[in-house]
Design a protein around this motif. Structure first.
Motif, PDB file in Angstrom:
ATOM      1  N   LEU A  82     -31.902 -52.709  -8.518  1.00 11.20           N
ATOM      2  CA  LEU A  82     -32.497 -52.801 -10.187  1.00 11.20           C
ATOM      3  C   LEU A  82     -33.738 -53.021 -10.059  1.00 11.20           C
ATOM      4  O   LEU A  82     -34.432 -52.398 -10.842  1.00 11.20           O
ATOM      5  CB  LEU A  82     -31.655 -53.997 -10.449  1.00 11.20           C
ATOM      6  N   LYS A  83     -34.299 -53.702  -9.084  1.00  9.13           N
ATOM      7  CA  LYS A  83     -35.823 -54.048  -8.813  1.00  9.13           C
ATOM      8  C   LYS A  83     -36.493 -52.671  -8.639  1.00  9.13           C
ATOM      9  O   LYS A  83     -37.657 -52.378  -9.318  1.00  9.13           O
ATOM     10  CB  LYS A  83     -36.210 -55.037  -7.800  1.00  9.13           C
ATOM     11  N   ASN A  84     -36.063 -51.733  -7.785  1.00 10.25           N
ATOM     12  CA  ASN A  84     -36.853 -50.403  -7.415  1.00 10.25           C
ATOM     13  C   ASN A  84     -36.726 -49.431  -8.774  1.00 10.25           C
ATOM     14  O   ASN A  84     -37.404 -48.842  -8.910  1.00 10.25           O
ATOM     15  CB  ASN A  84     -36.138 -49.813  -6.187  1.00 10.25           C
ATOM     16  N   TRP A  85     -35.592 -49.839  -9.558  1.00  9.43           N
ATOM     17  CA  TRP A  85     -35.471 -48.881 -10.732  1.00  9.43           C
ATOM     18  C   TRP A  85     -36.421 -49.439 -11.786  1.00  9.43           C
ATOM     19  O   TRP A  85     -37.030 -48.713 -12.290  1.00  9.43           O
ATOM     20  CB  TRP A  85     -34.101 -48.957 -11.192  1.00  9.43           C
ATOM     21  N   LEU A  86     -36.563 -50.646 -11.970  1.00 12.25           N
ATOM     22  CA  LEU A  86     -37.732 -51.322 -12.698  1.00 12.25           C
ATOM     23  C   LEU A  86     -39.010 -50.911 -12.243  1.00 12.25           C
ATOM     24  O   LEU A  86     -40.008 -50.765 -13.397  1.00 12.25           O
ATOM     25  CB  LEU A  86     -37.616 -52.959 -12.891  1.00 12.25           C
ATOM     26  N   TYR A  87     -39.358 -50.690 -10.871  1.00  9.94           N
ATOM     27  CA  TYR A  87     -40.686 -50.460 -10.506  1.00  9.94           C
ATOM     28  C   TYR A  87     -40.968 -48.941 -10.938  1.00  9.94           C
ATOM     29  O   TYR A  87     -42.134 -48.792 -11.379  1.00  9.94           O
ATOM     30  CB  TYR A  87     -40.725 -50.374  -8.906  1.00  9.94           C
ATOM     31  N   ARG A  88     -39.810 -48.168 -10.746  1.00  9.35           N
ATOM     32  CA  ARG A  88     -39.929 -46.819 -11.322  1.00  9.35           C
ATOM     33  C   ARG A  88     -40.479 -46.811 -12.830  1.00  9.35           C
ATOM     34  O   ARG A  88     -41.206 -46.124 -13.246  1.00  9.35           O
ATOM     35  CB  ARG A  88     -38.720 -45.967 -11.322  1.00  9.35           C
ATOM     36  N   ILE A  89     -39.582 -47.539 -13.718  1.00  7.77           N
ATOM     37  CA  ILE A  89     -39.904 -47.472 -15.015  1.00  7.77           C
ATOM     38  C   ILE A  89     -41.402 -48.000 -15.319  1.00  7.77           C
ATOM     39  O   ILE A  89     -42.266 -47.548 -15.867  1.00  7.77           O
ATOM     40  CB  ILE A  89     -39.017 -48.313 -15.907  1.00  7.77           C
TER      41      ILE A  89
END
Length: 348
Positions: A82-89
């Motif tokens: 989830l953290k890496n997905w948030l970094y993408r966004i």
């Protein structure tokens, strides 16, 4: 008739209970989703700060990333954390913002140091939006990071590093941070930035060269000699012993005061300022805090009406066992609330 009424009533009760249960479930699911996202807000804010160079802009970008993530949770497939997905966004939010904003700088990058005796007319200000801002460590460094990760994250919010990042093209900036700071692979960074792998590797090589030239490697934590220097700095400043204070500086130490454009270099020039136009700082109190992965202090000057009033957020930069930079940020009305610092102190 009476029996049908009772059955209808019971049916309606059942539907009402089901609707209530469904609403409760959806509410709890929303709360759970929000809590999972909020757990990463500090890390995302720190990432946005590295790209944008502004505490205020970073908080706004992090909030926008959280909103986009919450709206798009149904599309999160779990292939990445989830953290890496948030970094993408958040990376894409910041890249959208960069196109509308000017690169932030430090006074030392905008002209030579001031020479001679400064007069009031030399104190020319530039808009706060043009200067690099400090960020609170508490708002940029996640508390759950392991020691190795925390060291990398801490070093990458240092003023010199973030300033060097501002010299890079947006995608170079993002590629360097995704790969060298956050640990994404070059292929993952290429996907996020919608670029080819060759393009990302080229951008990364150029970005590393610029950052290497403009920032210096310093340990994440202060050494014992540096801690001693820091203690002596506080004592010298509060006693306004300028000879003792300047003895702690490197010969090329820089002193700046955004939003003012002028800056000073070297112990003698800094001494002249502090004993000249800067002498109003005599009698100040310093309250320790931390900013940009560095030791920092909230400075309060004597208030003629009683007590002390907020004057500056001072961020110190060390080089070896000397102070190499004194950054005195004067926009206290904007900065102190973000650092949870009061604007006034009592006389006691």
């Amino acid at each position: 008739m009476h029996t049908e009424y009772i059955q209808t009533f019971r049916t309606r009760q059942g539907v009402a209970r089901e609707n209530l249960a469904r609403a409760f479930f959806l509410t709890m699911q929303t709360v759970s989703d929000t809590q999972h996202l909020e757990a990463h807000r500090v890390a995302i804010t720190g990432h946005c700060y590295r790209i944008l160079g502004s505490f205020a802009d970073a908080e706004d970008a992090a909030q926008e990333a959280m909103i986009r993530a919450w709206k798009g949770l149904q599309r999160f497939d779990g292939r990445a954390s989830l953290k890496n997905w948030l970094y993408r966004i958040a990376t894409n939010v910041c890249l959208d913002e960069i196109h509308d904003k000017r690169r932030r700088a430090r006074p030392m990058e905008e002209g030579p140091p001031f020479s001679g005796t400064p007069l009031p007319e030399h104190l020319m200000q530039r808009p706060a939006s043009e200067w690099l801002e400090p960020i609170s460590d508490a708002r940029a460094l996640p508390s759950d990071a392991d020691p190795a990760e925390r060291a990398i994250l801490k070093q990458s919010i240092r003023l010199a590093f973030v300033s060097a990042l501002q010299r890079l093209a947006p995608k170079q900036r993002a590629a360097l941070l995704l790969i060298d700071v956050l640990g994404f692979s070059a292929a993952e960074a290429a996907e996020i930035l919608e670029s080819s792998l060759a393009s990302i590797n080229s951008a990364l090589q150029r970005a590393r060269a610029v950052v290497r030239e403009r920032s210096c490697d310093t340990a994440a934590e202060l050494s014992e000699p540096q801690m001693e220097i820091l203690s002596r700095y506080v004592t010298a400043f509060e006693q306004y012993d300028i000879d003792a204070l300047t003895a702690l500086l490197r010969q090329d130490a820089a002193f700046s005061m955004p939003p003012y454009q002028l800056w000073f270099q070297g112990p003698e020039a800094i001494r002249n300022w502090m004993l000249g136009l800067g002498c109003g700082c005599r009698g100040s109190r310093l309250i320790a805090t931390s900013a940009c992965g560095s030791p920092a202090f909230a400075q309060y000057r004597i208030n003629p009406e009683g007590g002390y009033k907020a004057w500056a957020l001072i961020v110190l930069e060390f080089s070896d066992n000397r102070i190499g930079g004194i950054n005195s940020f004067l926009d206290v009305a904007a900065l102190f609330p973000r650092f949870d610092l009061p604007l006034h102190l009592s006389a006691g």
